[in-house]
Design an enzyme around this catalytic site. Sequence first.
Site, PDB file in Angstrom:
ATOM      1  N   GLY A  26       0.801  -1.214   0.000  1.00 27.25           N
ATOM      2  CA  GLY A  26       0.000   0.000   0.000  1.00 27.25           C
ATOM      3  C   GLY A  26       0.832   1.261   0.000  1.00 27.25           C
ATOM      4  N   ALA A  27       0.198   2.388   0.369  1.00 26.38           N
ATOM      5  CA  ALA A  27       0.826   3.712   0.264  1.00 26.38           C
ATOM      6  C   ALA A  27       1.374   3.876  -1.147  1.00 26.38           C
ATOM      7  CB  ALA A  27       1.911   3.891   1.316  1.00 26.38           C
ATOM      8  N   HIS A  53       4.549   2.097  -8.012  1.00 28.17           N
ATOM      9  CA  HIS A  53       3.562   1.012  -7.970  1.00 28.17           C
ATOM     10  C   HIS A  53       2.642   1.060  -9.181  1.00 28.17           C
ATOM     11  CE1 HIS A  53       4.226   1.441  -3.447  1.00 28.17           C
ATOM     12  NE2 HIS A  53       4.520   0.177  -3.671  1.00 28.17           N
ATOM     13  N   GLN A  64       7.767  -9.636   7.904  1.00 25.97           N
ATOM     14  CA  GLN A  64       8.996  -9.207   7.247  1.00 25.97           C
ATOM     15  C   GLN A  64       9.622  -7.976   7.895  1.00 25.97           C
ATOM     16  OE1 GLN A  64       6.782  -8.469   3.477  1.00 25.97           O
ATOM     17  NE2 GLN A  64       8.085  -6.656   3.281  1.00 25.97           N
ATOM     18  N   GLY A  97       9.184  -4.440  -8.441  1.00 27.87           N
ATOM     19  CA  GLY A  97      10.087  -3.370  -8.838  1.00 27.87           C
ATOM     20  C   GLY A  97      11.546  -3.736  -8.614  1.00 27.87           C
ATOM     21  N   GLU A  98      12.389  -3.260  -9.511  1.00 26.74           N
ATOM     22  CA  GLU A  98      13.826  -3.524  -9.402  1.00 26.74           C
ATOM     23  C   GLU A  98      14.495  -2.670  -8.329  1.00 26.74           C
ATOM     24  OE1 GLU A  98      15.341  -3.043 -13.344  1.00 26.74           O
ATOM     25  OE2 GLU A  98      14.601  -5.003 -14.012  1.00 26.74           O
ATOM     26  N   LYS A  99      13.771  -1.705  -7.752  1.00 27.44           N
ATOM     27  CA  LYS A  99      14.347  -0.957  -6.633  1.00 27.44           C
ATOM     28  C   LYS A  99      14.730  -1.913  -5.501  1.00 27.44           C
ATOM     29  CE  LYS A  99      11.948   1.338  -3.540  1.00 27.44           C
ATOM     30  NZ  LYS A  99      12.519   0.974  -2.201  1.00 27.44           N
ATOM     31  N   SER A 123       9.453   5.552  -3.082  1.00 24.47           N
ATOM     32  CA  SER A 123       9.263   4.617  -1.981  1.00 24.47           C
ATOM     33  C   SER A 123       8.140   5.130  -1.102  1.00 24.47           C
ATOM     34  CB  SER A 123      10.551   4.486  -1.150  1.00 24.47           C
ATOM     35  OG  SER A 123      10.307   3.772   0.048  1.00 24.47           O
ATOM     36  N   SER A 124       7.365   4.209  -0.556  1.00 22.59           N
ATOM     37  CA  SER A 124       6.315   4.604   0.381  1.00 22.59           C
ATOM     38  C   SER A 124       6.901   5.275   1.609  1.00 22.59           C
ATOM     39  CB  SER A 124       5.493   3.378   0.796  1.00 22.59           C
ATOM     40  OG  SER A 124       4.899   2.774  -0.336  1.00 22.59           O
TER      41      SER A 124
END
Length: 279
Positions: A31-32, A37, A61, A147-149, A185-186
Amino acid sequence: MKIFETKKDLASALSAYRNQGGSIGLVPTMGALHDGHISLVEQCCRENQATVVSIFVNPTQFNDKNDLANYPRMLSADAEKLEKTACNFIFAPTVEEMYPQEDTRTFEFGLLGQVMEGAHRPGHFNGVAQIVSKLFDAVQPDKAYFGEKDFQQLAVIRHMTRALHYPIQIIGCPTVREPDGLSMSSRNMLLTPEQRKVAPVIAKTLRESQVRIKEMPLDALKQWVVTQIDSNPEMQTEYFEIVDRDTLQPVAKFTGQKLQGCIAVRVGKIRLIDNIAYE
């Protein structure tokens, strides 16, 4: 677009697509949602007949309880963003729905899980594998988009998918960045205005390192990157590694092979990660 909280209701809705032979795509998120996304969702929509976006802040996690407590949760705003895409379903389960009992499974990632994030966040990837495998079981997608991040996470998920023999194609999508270079990034929304101003130094330094890698020994380059970032009082590098892109193991010398620079930085109390390719 419909929102489901239970695996049973989601499976029922997906059965129509599955019975017609339509492909199903999954975009797992916590989310966020931001434009990074949304880029995953849009690619998923282009390549599948049905798109499921999961929104679930996965407790297993997180190593830091404060990080879990502070992680932004905004389902209504996320749904509004997804309404503007061709997304078919949001899967937003409760913790009780995904973990009716404690998940005691442990996963083996080999050397992939022992470096960088694996070394600094013990148990993190095991929690990622727990929830991603549960989402795979619930959705049974043909393709899943990441995502590749989160470069190391992507490698770990590919490993898990092969190990558990899931017939799912894992699609890695390029990192989406803000105009000033900061990777989306969230967690960015948790930065103070001053921290947000300095955070793009991470990406700027990584870009500069792409030139310097041709001129400097890797040990010196790694120290240069850390020094550049840590010279700002708001930032503290947790790690910076230059690794083989496939094995994620550190390398001692650059000879033109495909390498990845992976970094984690504390900006105030907020932990940001990024990576960059060297070829």
